[in-house]
Enzyme design. Structure first.
Site, PDB file in Angstrom:
ATOM      1  N   GLU A   1       0.838  -1.199   0.000  1.00  0.00           N
ATOM      2  CA  GLU A   1       0.000   0.000   0.000  1.00  0.00           C
ATOM      3  C   GLU A   1       0.874   1.250   0.000  1.00  0.00           C
ATOM      4  OE1 GLU A   1      -1.228   1.807   3.649  1.00  0.00           O
ATOM      5  OE2 GLU A   1      -1.268  -0.166   4.612  1.00  0.00           O
TER       6      GLU A   1
ATOM      7  N   LYS B   1      -6.415   9.935   0.305  1.00  0.00           N
ATOM      8  CA  LYS B   1      -6.331   8.612   0.912  1.00  0.00           C
ATOM      9  C   LYS B   1      -7.495   7.818   0.343  1.00  0.00           C
ATOM     10  CE  LYS B   1      -6.119   6.394   5.473  1.00  0.00           C
ATOM     11  NZ  LYS B   1      -6.189   6.630   6.939  1.00  0.00           N
TER      12      LYS B   1
ATOM     13  N   VAL C   1      -5.775  -0.260   2.504  1.00  0.00           N
ATOM     14  CA  VAL C   1      -5.828  -1.717   2.356  1.00  0.00           C
ATOM     15  C   VAL C   1      -6.854  -2.107   1.303  1.00  0.00           C
ATOM     16  CG1 VAL C   1      -6.489  -3.871   3.514  1.00  0.00           C
ATOM     17  CG2 VAL C   1      -4.955  -2.254   4.658  1.00  0.00           C
TER      18      VAL C   1
ATOM     19  N   ASP D   1     -18.932   3.359  12.531  1.00  0.00           N
ATOM     20  CA  ASP D   1     -17.638   3.517  11.864  1.00  0.00           C
ATOM     21  C   ASP D   1     -16.962   2.161  11.727  1.00  0.00           C
ATOM     22  OD1 ASP D   1     -15.261   4.347  10.802  1.00  0.00           O
ATOM     23  OD2 ASP D   1     -14.827   5.850  12.336  1.00  0.00           O
TER      24      ASP D   1
ATOM     25  N   SER E   1     -14.455  -0.030   8.963  1.00  0.00           N
ATOM     26  CA  SER E   1     -13.589   0.138   7.799  1.00  0.00           C
ATOM     27  C   SER E   1     -14.061  -0.683   6.611  1.00  0.00           C
ATOM     28  CB  SER E   1     -12.163  -0.282   8.169  1.00  0.00           C
ATOM     29  OG  SER E   1     -11.344  -0.327   7.021  1.00  0.00           O
ATOM     30  N   ALA E   2     -13.866  -0.115   5.417  1.00  0.00           N
ATOM     31  CA  ALA E   2     -14.152  -0.845   4.176  1.00  0.00           C
ATOM     32  C   ALA E   2     -13.196  -2.017   3.974  1.00  0.00           C
ATOM     33  CB  ALA E   2     -14.052   0.109   2.984  1.00  0.00           C
ATOM     34  N   ASP E   3     -12.110  -2.062   4.737  1.00  0.00           N
ATOM     35  CA  ASP E   3     -11.158  -3.177   4.610  1.00  0.00           C
ATOM     36  C   ASP E   3     -11.844  -4.521   4.846  1.00  0.00           C
ATOM     37  OD1 ASP E   3      -9.315  -1.150   4.343  1.00  0.00           O
ATOM     38  OD2 ASP E   3      -8.264  -1.550   6.231  1.00  0.00           O
TER      39      ASP E   3
ATOM     40  N   LYS F   1      -5.553  -2.890  13.709  1.00  0.00           N
ATOM     41  CA  LYS F   1      -4.963  -1.811  14.503  1.00  0.00           C
ATOM     42  C   LYS F   1      -5.575  -1.820  15.904  1.00  0.00           C
ATOM     43  CE  LYS F   1      -3.817   1.220  10.616  1.00  0.00           C
ATOM     44  NZ  LYS F   1      -4.406   0.493   9.484  1.00  0.00           N
TER      45      LYS F   1
END
Length: 307
Positions: A31, A92, A112, A144, A146-148, A165
């Site tokens: 990335e 980003k 990611v 919230d 993440s799209a990951d 994380k």
């Protein structure tokens, strides 16, 4: 030098990656948000060069992915890598805005999710990163997530990381991955890691202890026609970790700071990481670099084993 490869999509391979594809060599995707948003110049360039060198030393070819002036680059030559490291104001980009950055001829660093999309488009099966995004703490209020996690469920790329994380709600992140059918394998440990720390306090869903075993697992998934990615959690080296009990103190303080400053959306993760960097007097960044290098090494070994 890069080579455009498609008339319908502005995408280009670096000469090194194009040559690797032509001869069927192992390639590892990387990335670029860690370069543009993770640390300042020139430390970010030193880190990027080190990670690429580690992959080459293991017999694979690195492919750092980024959008530059509307072209999706799969691999960056030395000049473009240095220029990206000095770029200010890069987007980003994730799944939602990767196409926007290309269409509007912007420069953007891939998260990611966006890196997985680009890697799959380029036929690259293994990707090394630091840590994935996931379910944020208090997600039941903020939604919230993440799209990951969705990308791991749909895109067939092996993602090597040091776990989710630790600023996230790690148990909920693992629950979502299980619900979406994403295999979560911890390398050589039965305990799922927590990014800066080797121990999240959670048992890993699966454990394998060799790159060959991971490659064999993926081959069997392919034979069964199972879509989607695989998450490989690689604990940070013991001599570089910050213990979980200590990290939780810093994370709690960083979260309090974010609430005080009313930080929301995409700004949350970089804010928290910067706050933790300051609270740890820079130790978190040193650990981050060590785990990224460790992940790059394992990803290269897996990519070679899959050949």
């Amino acid at each position: 030098m890069t080579r455009p490869i498609s008339h319908d999509l502005p995408i280009a391979y670096s000469a090194e990656v194009a040559a690797a594809k032509a001869r069927g060599s192992a390639i590892v995707a990387l990335e670029s948000t860690i370069i543009t948003h993770g640390m300042p110049y020139p430390g970010n360039l030193d880190m990027a060069r080190s990670v690429e060198a580690i992959i080459r030393d293991q017999g694979a070819v690195p492919a750092t992915i980024a959008v530059i002036d509307g072209t999706l680059h799969i691999g960056l030559d030395a000049e473009r890598l240095e220029a990206l490291a000095q770029t200010r104001g890069a987007m980003k980009v994730s799944r939602a805005d990767l196409a926007f950055a290309i269409a509007e001829r912007r420069t953007g660093a891939t998260t990611v999710a966006a890196t997985m999309i680009a890697a799959a488009r380029a036929g690259i099966r293994v990707f090394a990163t630091g840590g994935i995004g996931g379910v944020h703490r208090k997600a039941e209020e903020t939604f919230d997530i993440s799209a990951d996690l969705e990308e791991l469920a749909r895109t067939g790329v092996i993602v090597v990381c040091a776990g989710a994380k630790a600023i996230l709600d790690v148990p909920k992140t693992l629950e979502v991955l299980e619900t979406r059918g994403v295999p979560v394998v911890t390398y050589d440990s039965e305990i799922f890691p927590a990014f800066w720390s080797r121990d999240s306090g959670l048992k890993s869903p699966l454990m394998l202890n060799s790159p060959a075993a991971i490659a064999n697992f993926q081959r069997m998934r392919d034979r069964l026609g199972i879509d989607g990615g695989m998450l490989i959690a690689n604990p940070v080296p013991e001599d570089s970790e910050i213990p979980r009990d200590e990290m939780e103190i810093y994370i709690a303080r960083a979260l309090d700071n974010a609430d005080r400053d009313k930080i929301i959306g995409k700004a949350v993760t970089p804010y928290l990481l910067q706050s933790i960097f300051e609270l740890t007097d820079g130790r978190s960044l040193e650990t981050n670099i060590a785990l990224v290098e460790n992940n790059a090494r394992l990803a290269a070994e897996i990519a070679v084993a899959m050949m």
